[in-house]
Design a protein around this motif. Structure first.
Motif, PDB file in Angstrom:
ATOM      1  N   SER A  30       0.829  -1.208   0.000  1.00 45.76           N
ATOM      2  CA  SER A  30       0.000   0.000   0.000  1.00 45.76           C
ATOM      3  C   SER A  30       0.865   1.261   0.000  1.00 45.76           C
ATOM      4  CB  SER A  30      -0.957  -0.001   1.189  1.00 45.76           C
ATOM      5  OG  SER A  30      -0.240   0.053   2.390  1.00 45.76           O
ATOM      6  N   ILE A  34      -2.517   5.331   1.879  1.00 39.61           N
ATOM      7  CA  ILE A  34      -3.486   4.281   2.204  1.00 39.61           C
ATOM      8  C   ILE A  34      -2.973   3.532   3.422  1.00 39.61           C
ATOM      9  CG2 ILE A  34      -4.663   2.195   1.436  1.00 39.61           C
ATOM     10  CD1 ILE A  34      -4.244   3.211  -1.456  1.00 39.61           C
ATOM     11  N   GLN A 164      -2.099  -4.778  -6.018  1.00 40.59           N
ATOM     12  CA  GLN A 164      -2.034  -3.319  -6.118  1.00 40.59           C
ATOM     13  C   GLN A 164      -3.202  -2.774  -6.936  1.00 40.59           C
ATOM     14  OE1 GLN A 164       2.069  -3.279  -7.576  1.00 40.59           O
ATOM     15  NE2 GLN A 164       2.631  -2.026  -5.810  1.00 40.59           N
ATOM     16  N   LEU A 167      -6.324  -2.909  -4.803  1.00 40.35           N
ATOM     17  CA  LEU A 167      -6.305  -1.838  -3.806  1.00 40.35           C
ATOM     18  C   LEU A 167      -6.636  -0.490  -4.450  1.00 40.35           C
ATOM     19  CD1 LEU A 167      -5.810  -1.100  -0.853  1.00 40.35           C
ATOM     20  CD2 LEU A 167      -3.370  -0.875  -1.405  1.00 40.35           C
TER      21      LEU A 167
END
Length: 187
Positions: A30, A34, A164, A167
């Motif tokens: 992250s 985040i 990723q 996210l």
């Protein structure tokens, strides 16, 4: 830029859990805006009993506070006998009566392509609790039997890149669902 606070829960207590590894990997991957908070007390939650006031249990109060502080929730949970893990279901049972799940954006990570029954069950439970599954952020990673740790996942592009991307999609959906918070209108 506002930071996004995400609570992440692995539905497995196993020390070598691929679900936990996926959660820890997404934490490592992250970006700085985040914040991924990993809930690690699932095994300390007592068996659900509706006769007990959840507010009297510190472990439940910490879970509720973590949910209340979160902009979104990521869950990775294994499948046992065509269902979600008992500890995951138990935690969710303690949360059913609360308001924390109402409109909560949720992303699911499935670490076993054959765990379709648990995934379907988890979706049903979470939507019944008024959570909002963000389909674009849900991810299936074939980690079962791989022997990979969180660090291995982070350094393997075939797993790290989808995490990723998941996210990114999740945070985009969260920001779109809370425009006042992310446009600076509340400051």
């Amino acid at each position: 830029m506002e930071s996004t606070n995400i609570l992440a829960i692995s539905g497995s207590l196993r020390s070598g859990s691929f679900n936990t590894a996926a959660i820890e990997a997404i934490h490592q991957l992250s970006p700085s805006n985040i914040e991924i908070n990993i809930y690690r007390e699932l095994g300390n939650i007592p068996l659900f009993n509706p006769d007990i006031d959840a507010k009297t249990l510190p472990v439940i109060n910490r879970l509720i506070a973590a949910l209340r502080d979160a902009d979104g929730l990521i869950i990775a949970s294994p499948e046992y006998a065509h269902g979600i893990s008992g500890v995951m279901k138990n935690a969710l049972d303690w949360l059913v009566a609360g308001e924390e799940f109402v409109a909560m954006p949720i992303a699911l990570i499935n670490t076993s392509p054959r765990a379709i029954h648990a995934l379907a069950s988890l979706r049903e439970i979470l939507t019944t609790m008024s959570g909002v599954i963000v389909d674009e952020a849900c991810l299936s990673l074939p980690l079962l039997g791989s022997g990979m740790s969180a660090n291995d996942i982070v350094h393997e592009p075939t797993f790290a890149e989808p995490l990723q991307n998941s996210l990114f999609e999740f945070c985009s959906a969260i920001q779109a669902s809370q425009p006042g918070k992310y446009s600076g209108q509340n400051h």
